[in-house]
Write an enzyme that holds these catalytic residues in place. Structure first.
Site, short mmCIF file in Angstrom:
data_model
loop_
_atom_site.label_atom_id
_atom_site.label_comp_id
_atom_site.label_asym_id
_atom_site.label_seq_id
_atom_site.Cartn_x
_atom_site.Cartn_y
_atom_site.Cartn_z
N TYR A 142 0.82 -1.21 0.00
CA TYR A 142 0.00 0.00 0.00
C TYR A 142 0.86 1.26 0.00
O TYR A 142 0.45 2.29 -0.53
CB TYR A 142 -0.92 0.03 1.22
CG TYR A 142 -2.19 -0.75 1.08
CD1 TYR A 142 -2.19 -2.12 0.86
CD2 TYR A 142 -3.43 -0.10 1.19
CE1 TYR A 142 -3.36 -2.83 0.76
CE2 TYR A 142 -4.61 -0.81 1.08
CZ TYR A 142 -4.57 -2.17 0.86
OH TYR A 142 -5.74 -2.86 0.76
N LYS A 189 3.74 -15.38 3.13
CA LYS A 189 3.99 -16.15 1.92
C LYS A 189 5.51 -16.35 1.85
O LYS A 189 6.18 -15.95 0.89
CB LYS A 189 3.43 -15.38 0.71
CG LYS A 189 3.44 -16.13 -0.61
CD LYS A 189 2.42 -17.24 -0.70
CE LYS A 189 2.64 -18.05 -1.97
NZ LYS A 189 1.84 -19.29 -2.01
N ASP A 221 -2.19 -18.56 1.26
CA ASP A 221 -3.16 -19.31 0.44
C ASP A 221 -3.83 -20.38 1.30
O ASP A 221 -5.04 -20.60 1.22
CB ASP A 221 -2.49 -19.91 -0.81
CG ASP A 221 -1.14 -20.55 -0.54
OD1 ASP A 221 -0.64 -20.47 0.60
OD2 ASP A 221 -0.57 -21.13 -1.49
N ASP A 245 -6.06 -7.25 4.15
CA ASP A 245 -7.21 -6.65 3.46
C ASP A 245 -8.07 -7.75 2.85
O ASP A 245 -9.29 -7.80 3.03
CB ASP A 245 -6.71 -5.70 2.37
CG ASP A 245 -7.85 -5.08 1.60
OD1 ASP A 245 -8.82 -4.64 2.24
OD2 ASP A 245 -7.79 -5.05 0.35
N ASP A 249 -11.99 -9.47 4.31
CA ASP A 249 -13.25 -9.49 3.53
C ASP A 249 -13.78 -10.92 3.51
O ASP A 249 -14.98 -11.16 3.68
CB ASP A 249 -13.03 -9.01 2.09
CG ASP A 249 -13.47 -7.57 1.88
OD1 ASP A 249 -13.24 -6.76 2.80
OD2 ASP A 249 -14.03 -7.26 0.81
C1 IPM Z 1 -10.37 -1.55 3.91
C2 IPM Z 1 -10.62 -0.97 2.55
C3 IPM Z 1 -9.47 -0.05 2.18
C4 IPM Z 1 -8.20 -0.87 2.13
C5 IPM Z 1 -9.67 0.73 0.88
C6 IPM Z 1 -10.97 1.51 0.87
C7 IPM Z 1 -8.51 1.64 0.59
O1 IPM Z 1 -10.81 -1.96 1.61
O2 IPM Z 1 -10.30 -0.79 4.90
O3 IPM Z 1 -10.23 -2.78 4.03
O4 IPM Z 1 -7.88 -1.47 1.10
O5 IPM Z 1 -7.49 -0.89 3.13
MN MN Z 2 -10.70 -3.99 2.40
#
Ligand code: IPM
Ligand code: MN
Length: 356
Positions: A142, A189, A221, A245, A249
């Site tokens: 990032y 990894k 993975d 990240d 999710d």
């Molecule tokens: C999160 C989001 C952010 C990230 C984006 C919006 C930049 O997906 O907080 O997980 O990738 O960190």
């Molecule tokens: Mn995210």
């Protein structure tokens, strides 16, 4: 106690969900006798529109002058399909993380018994899953050097980590593991990436300082698979920014709705409390988004920023009660009546006050 909270609603559904969390915070403060002072500031697309900057200096100052930041979301479809955009809403979030030194992002994943059947995973797999992802938040790809070469036809992002950055996030993860079931999984990894090999080396050295915590190492993975085949395996999972990240999710599906996942970003200066879902632009202004993740983030704020455990518990209890009563937004309603965002906020706030 006097609580100085900065509200940064941001874009999309951000303002709606933050408003509900503010109602819940007000109810907690009234019940427990705290005084709360809010200041409001812009971040994301709305800040670009107003100031030409996704994280304006003024917003930064307000964050620094507050004890905690309640943040909604950033993002706007106007930018998503325009790879040439010079300023982007997400830069506001990244600038906030970097400038406030928010290197640790804590994302707890828990299940609510009343929602087990909302999970896309089988009941017997998810029942009782309870872990925290500790995501490094100010390093890696990032923030590493990025750019274009060859007249723009070659692009690169660099995944850089220093020992210092790895050590401090691992300390956070180990301290957290000590407050929980004392099991830490370091996800990397290391079979391919040099940065991951440094992570693993530092973790192996540090594990000697924490003999009471069981440390194990897992390739990312494999971790992605384990999260959905055996989520109960995890207690504390620590990983770098990009892997964190993606894995969080994925992990958010376990509890049944992304609208339930809270997070705390902490580090060198004021901490930021935010739902992990994004700005969900399709729902913006419709009063249908689930405010519970933001309310649970406010619970983390009370516990972490202010050390007020009972207040945090009051928020959590009210959220659980709304789920059990089926007083929920459409993502959780499952054929039953779906309540509006603002109705759920009112319900939760009233519940907090009633329990006096
Ligand atoms: C999160 C989001 C952010 C990230 C984006 C919006 C930049 O997906 O907080 O997980 O990738 O960190
Ligand atoms: Mn995210």
């Amino acid at each position: 106690m006097k609580l100085r909270i900065a509200q940064l609603p941001g874009d999309g559904i951000g303002p709606e969900v933050v408003a509900q969390a503010a109602k819940a915070i007000d109810a907690v403060c009234a019940r427990f006798g705290h005084e709360v002072e809010y200041r409001y500031a812009s971040v994301g697309a709305c800040a670009i529109d107003r100031y030409g900057d996704a994280f304006p200096e003024e917003t930064y100052r307000i964050c620094l002058e507050s004890d905690a930041v309640l943040f909604g979301a950033v993002g706007d479809p106007r930018y998503d399909n325009d790879p040439t955009a010079r300023v982007r809403p997400e830069q506001g979030l990244l600038a906030m993380r970097k400038k406030l030194g928010l290197y640790a992002n804590l994302r707890p994943v828990e299940t609510f018994p009343a929602l087990i059947d909302k999970s896309p995973l089988k009941r017997e797999l998810v029942e009782g899953a309870d872990f925290v992802c500790v995501r490094e938040l100010t390093g890696g790809m990032y923030f590493g050097e990025k750019g274009r070469r060859d007249d723009g036809d070659t692009a690169y992002d660099t995944n850089v980590y220093s020992r210092f950055e790895i050590e401090r996030i691992l300390r956070q993860a180990y301290s957290l593991a000590r407050l929980r079931r004392r099991h830490l999984t370091v996800v990397d990894k290391a079979n391919v990436l040099e940065s991951s090999r440094l992570w693993r080396q530092v973790a192996q050295e540090m594990s000697a300082e924490y003999p009471d915590v069981q440390t194990d190492y897992m390739f990312v993975d494999n971790a992605a698979m384990k999260l959905i085949t055996n989520p109960r395996f995890f207690d504390v999972l620590v990983t770098e920014n990009t892997f964190g990240d993606i894995l969080t999710d994925e992990a958010s599906c376990i509890s049944g709705s992304m609208g339930l996942l809270a997070s705390a970003s902490i580090g060198e200066r004021t901490g930021v409390y935010e739902p992990i879902h994004g700005s969900y632009p399709q729902a913006a202004g419709k009063d249908i988004a689930n405010p519970l993740a933001t309310i649970l983030s406010a619970a983390m704020m009370f516990e972490t920023a202010f050390g007020l455990k009972e207040e945090g518990a009051a928020l959590r209890n009210a959220v659980r009660a709304s789920i059990e009563a089926g007083f929920v937004t459409e993502d959780l309603a499952d054929g039953a009546v779906a309540r509006r965002t603002s109705e759920v906020g009112d319900w939760v706030a009233a519940r907090i006050s009633e329990e006096k």
